[in-house]
Design a protein around this motif. Structure first.
Motif, PDB file in Angstrom:
ATOM      1  N   SER A 164       0.819  -1.217   0.000  1.00  0.00           N
ATOM      2  CA  SER A 164       0.000   0.000   0.000  1.00  0.00           C
ATOM      3  C   SER A 164       0.854   1.269   0.000  1.00  0.00           C
ATOM      4  O   SER A 164       0.374   2.341  -0.313  1.00  0.00           O
ATOM      5  N   TYR A 165       2.146   1.135   0.352  1.00  0.00           N
ATOM      6  CA  TYR A 165       2.978   2.336   0.368  1.00  0.00           C
ATOM      7  C   TYR A 165       3.501   2.688  -1.017  1.00  0.00           C
ATOM      8  O   TYR A 165       4.044   3.765  -1.229  1.00  0.00           O
ATOM      9  N   LEU A 166       3.351   1.731  -1.962  1.00  0.00           N
ATOM     10  CA  LEU A 166       3.946   1.922  -3.284  1.00  0.00           C
ATOM     11  C   LEU A 166       2.862   1.974  -4.352  1.00  0.00           C
ATOM     12  O   LEU A 166       2.896   2.803  -5.245  1.00  0.00           O
ATOM     13  N   PHE A 167       1.906   1.064  -4.240  1.00  0.00           N
ATOM     14  CA  PHE A 167       0.895   0.929  -5.280  1.00  0.00           C
ATOM     15  C   PHE A 167      -0.450   1.457  -4.781  1.00  0.00           C
ATOM     16  O   PHE A 167      -1.457   0.766  -4.825  1.00  0.00           O
ATOM     17  N   GLN A 168      -0.440   2.692  -4.305  1.00  0.00           N
ATOM     18  CA  GLN A 168      -1.677   3.335  -3.854  1.00  0.00           C
ATOM     19  C   GLN A 168      -2.678   3.344  -5.002  1.00  0.00           C
ATOM     20  O   GLN A 168      -2.309   3.606  -6.155  1.00  0.00           O
ATOM     21  N   ASP A 217      -5.318   5.371  -5.012  1.00  0.00           N
ATOM     22  CA  ASP A 217      -5.979   6.686  -5.121  1.00  0.00           C
ATOM     23  C   ASP A 217      -5.062   7.734  -5.733  1.00  0.00           C
ATOM     24  O   ASP A 217      -5.121   8.906  -5.426  1.00  0.00           O
ATOM     25  N   LYS A 218      -4.163   7.272  -6.633  1.00  0.00           N
ATOM     26  CA  LYS A 218      -3.287   8.211  -7.317  1.00  0.00           C
ATOM     27  C   LYS A 218      -4.065   9.001  -8.358  1.00  0.00           C
ATOM     28  O   LYS A 218      -5.143   8.590  -8.777  1.00  0.00           O
ATOM     29  N   PHE A 219      -3.473  10.085  -8.826  1.00  0.00           N
ATOM     30  CA  PHE A 219      -4.185  10.972  -9.743  1.00  0.00           C
ATOM     31  C   PHE A 219      -4.038  10.565 -11.208  1.00  0.00           C
ATOM     32  O   PHE A 219      -4.576  11.204 -12.085  1.00  0.00           O
ATOM     33  N   TYR A 220      -3.275   9.480 -11.454  1.00  0.00           N
ATOM     34  CA  TYR A 220      -3.142   9.018 -12.842  1.00  0.00           C
ATOM     35  C   TYR A 220      -3.585   7.554 -12.912  1.00  0.00           C
ATOM     36  O   TYR A 220      -3.831   6.930 -11.878  1.00  0.00           O
ATOM     37  N   LYS A 246      -2.748   1.644 -13.847  1.00  0.00           N
ATOM     38  CA  LYS A 246      -2.354   0.448 -14.614  1.00  0.00           C
ATOM     39  C   LYS A 246      -0.906   0.583 -15.108  1.00  0.00           C
ATOM     40  O   LYS A 246      -0.265  -0.404 -15.460  1.00  0.00           O
TER      41      LYS A 246
END
Lengths: 518, 518
Positions: free
Chosen positions: A359-363, A365-368, A371
């Motif tokens: 969860s620290y790397l592959f969040q 809720d990112k803005f882009y 995938k």
């Protein structure tokens, strides 16, 4: 020469030091104002070292008039390179000497007389790409930290998949063909038993895999590492040429089934390490289809023949594989390491099999579009931008240029074969399929001896002595080994476009020169 | 600019072409005389590209006045970097543009405002070492092809073992902490059940391993990949600070035993990824001793504290470990990747566990002492010279310089903590042990809200928006994540000696500036 004293990290120029004192913030006795690295001195050091690198590790290293190696025995070399790590740093001048020595005593793998391994030669485009990634120091897991290199990897994988002949697929660059092969094993068993990811192999069926007795040794390493065990590799007989015999494969599969074991994967080899043999992929694919087995092709070495319209027939049937390991760092000179594991699956198998969803790397809720954060497909966390160097070379010389390299390497190896046949004292083991040329050198003293046990025993000792002599002289490097009951023979590998016919002639002349008294 | 046209491989100057025709040897329609690469043009290209690399990827990339990233969404970036691989090559001019763009749109991980990952900063010595190995293109398996780099690896491993506090040991550099952790698992199970190498896990006991719930996600990947399965990782409770609770470890071991499973390994973490917590190694070692379990310490991140006399107490007890993963590419800035797996065993366990004895590579009849051919300890075949870059930095700044870097990074992080405490709207999650500083930014609109579900839900959305804004502005990069029931918070990592107090102040100012309207 500038920068004769090292910019130890406490050094700052006098004026700055004065200014800092005025506003200094101290924590635990450490001054926190300003950087503690003198970047200008560091950059000067890079400039000075770069000149040495260009002269000694690029130009001289590829110059046929220079030595391919400067042999020193381990105990001598230890003294010459001053290995010790001390409490205090060294001056720039001293560091430049250390760099010079490190280069001097290293083998010049890009030298036109280096025929020792399955890589060789100097590709200037790939080198530039590698300098770029070293300077930028990226890690390839999320688009946010590696936007360019992740897109480049995607583009290169897509293009390599085209050359395999699949309509779609997926892939990842890994640190070596051995690791790529491990990926294939893990994907295959996961596809059949997805619960393996959580449950492991305990209490499950006895999984058995099949590969030829000529396969790369990484299959053994992979089977042990992944908990399958080398006993559960069923080695399939190869013909005299080193190619897996499909009928024997079928027998082994039947044997495993009779034993109650569970076959899951066949690994065919496209370009074996010693003989350069190509397993008959199409026939092996028939067997895999019949028994519902995953077909992995270890094309780490031979995959690059796909770039040549003339030679790609060696891999006929590869489009039927489920996965392919292909290392552009070998025949295509992308620099160690550049290794793709490609899979036909389009259902996100790589991700499902390997993801741990940190969860620290592959969040999520990112803005882009996340995938593009493909790092969870990998079993690594930090991962190097290996696709970029191949991409830049491909950009530079085009598919046509890559094809030309493959064609040229194979044409040169055919020339070498012709010369071996013409010359007294040289004996070819077999006609090559690829650019591995395997031959004996028979010194005059053995030429009239009957080919009995004594002859073979004596011949066995010839190659190691010639190898020792060529390395001590620094004139060339070529590998030797015993193989399948055959005594030590030379295996000359031809790759580099810096190599020419003259180097082929030289290699044979030199072996004769170094061995004729034996 | 020189070399505006690409030296396609068929180009040779007119005179040479004429000469070649006269003595040309043709095989399969390929002219075999002379090299087909124009090395001079290639070298000119390297020179031209190097100037761009120095300006854009070294100097500008570390200049605090420049952007840390030049954000483009994936679909836009695809157009900007012209990914397509074509049949024909490009001109040098065009290639230089491509290089410039690749650098431009890449994140500058060495920039003083890059706090996003567990690596950062620019070490000029390491960079030089990396340029050297890229130019020489070695593979680290036999002394004959990598004399210098194998000796350097041996020396670095020996020195790292000294810092761990073992009297002896062994080790290998691997492509990442994740792979190092896999090595540890494989060694531990092999030590207890050497027959696993051949037989695999089928029919064997249910092996169970223990690690804290705060461990790195690579433990899950490793357990799956090695056939152990994630269900057979027993996750041990950590305290609020993120440290494994030794009493809970013992409970888990007893539970596994009661279930009839076979515990074999405990993985403690020295420097967890999110919180930077250090498990109590000495107490965990007591438990391991009591139950006869292998103790592996994943010190990929925290291991570098061993360089500091002030901070090495964080790892007290590490000398009792059986294996340690330690990545100098993180806090010590050796460049990705530089990862050592170190083991206490002196009975050649690495070799016995992983060897496959390839006869084409590890010939026993070589003319030098083949104990220097250490490649068979690895699960890789080709392997990069990762120790060399760390060695050159260590030579350059000495143990004292490495220590200073660690002390400074930790002092800076203490300063940041102090500032967070002083400022309105910033809330520290916990006192740090290492250089991971975890905090919330609470925008003015939330500062008077009661800390109920609505507050947390709203706060959860703050960090992603601020992250988006900082990236689009290119002003800084810092990671965020939710963790153990806590909503999204920032995790700022401090490493680089290029970073100063001013950058700490800037980071907080900037977050406030970007988030105060939320």
């Amino acid at each position: 020469m500038n920068g004769t004293s090292s910019p130890t990290q406490t050094q700052v120029d006098h004026h700055t030091a004065e200014m800092m004192k005025k506003t200094a913030v101290l924590v635990d006795g450490v001054v926190l104002n300003g950087p503690i690295i003198d970047s200008e001195a560091g950059e000067r050091f890079v400039e000075e070292a770069y000149r040495i690198i260009m002269e000694d590790a690029v130009k001289k290293a590829t110059d046929v008039k220079e030595k391919v190696c400067e042999w020193q025995p381990p105990e001598e070399l230890k003294k010459l390179i001053d290995l010790e790590l001390r409490d205090r740093g060294e001056t720039h001048q001293r560091l430049l000497q250390l760099c010079q020595n490190a280069i001097r005593y290293s083998v010049k793998t890009s030298h036109p007389r280096f025929f020792n391994q399955l890589y060789a030669g100097m590709d200037h485009y790939s080198l530039v790409a590698r300098f770029i990634t070293e300077a930028l120091n990226p890690s390839i897991y999320t688009y946010e930290v590696s936007p360019v290199f992740l897109l480049v990897e995607e583009a290169v994988i897509k293009k390599m998949i085209e050359f395999i002949g699949w309509e779609g697929g997926d892939g990842i660059f890994s640190p070596g063909g051995s690791i790529s092969n491990m990926y294939a094993l893990n994907l295959a068993r996961y596809k059949f038993y997805p619960e393996i990811k959580e449950r492991g192999l305990y209490g499950g069926p006895r999984l058995v895999m099949f590969t030829s007795e000529e396969c790369h040794y990484s299959m053994r390493k992979a089977a042990s590492f992944l908990g399958i065990g080398t006993d559960n590799i069923y080695f399939v007989k190869a013909d005299d040429r080193g190619k897996m015999i499909p009928e024997e494969l079928e027998k082994e599969i039947q044997r495993a089934k009779q034993e109650g074991a569970t076959p899951f994967l066949v690994c065919a080899t496209a370009g074996t390490t010693v003989l350069g043999a190509f397993d008959p992929l199409d026939k092996i694919a028939d067997v895999c289809e019949k028994y519902g087995l995953w077909l992995h092709v270890d094309a780490s070495w031979g995959g690059s023949a796909l770039m040549s319209r003339k030679h790609r027939k060696l891999l006929y049937g590869i489009q039927r594989a489920d996965s392919v390991a292909w290392n552009p760092h070998k025949m295509l000179m992308a620099g160690i390491q550049c290794c793709a594991l490609l899979i036909k699956d389009t259902s996100n198998l790589l991700q499902r099999c390997h993801s741990a969803k940190a969860s620290y790397l592959f969040q999520q809720d990112k803005f882009y579009d996340v995938k593009y954060d493909t790092g969870d497909k990998s079993v690594q966390c930090s991962r190097r931008a290996d696709a970029f160097k191949f991409w830049l070379t491909w950009k530079a010389i085009g598919t046509a240029g890559l094809e030309e390299r493959v064609n040229r390497a194979l044409a040169l190896s055919r020339y070498l074969v012709g010369e071996i046949k013409k010359r007294e004292g040289f004996q070819l083991l077999m006609e090559p399929e690829y650019s591995n040329i395997c031959f004996w050198y028979i010194p005059p003293s053995l030429r009239k001896m009957e080919e009995g046990p004594e002859f073979w025993e004596k011949l066995h000792q010839v190659a190691p002595v010639i190898k020792e002599r060529m390395m001590k002289k620094g004139s060339m490097m070529v590998g030797y080994q015993p193989h399948r009951g055959k005594v030590n023979f030379f295996r000359q590998i031809i790759i580099s476009p810096q190599v020419s016919r003259e180097d082929m002639d030289f290699a044979l002349d030199e072996i004769d020169l170094l061995g004729k008294d034996l």
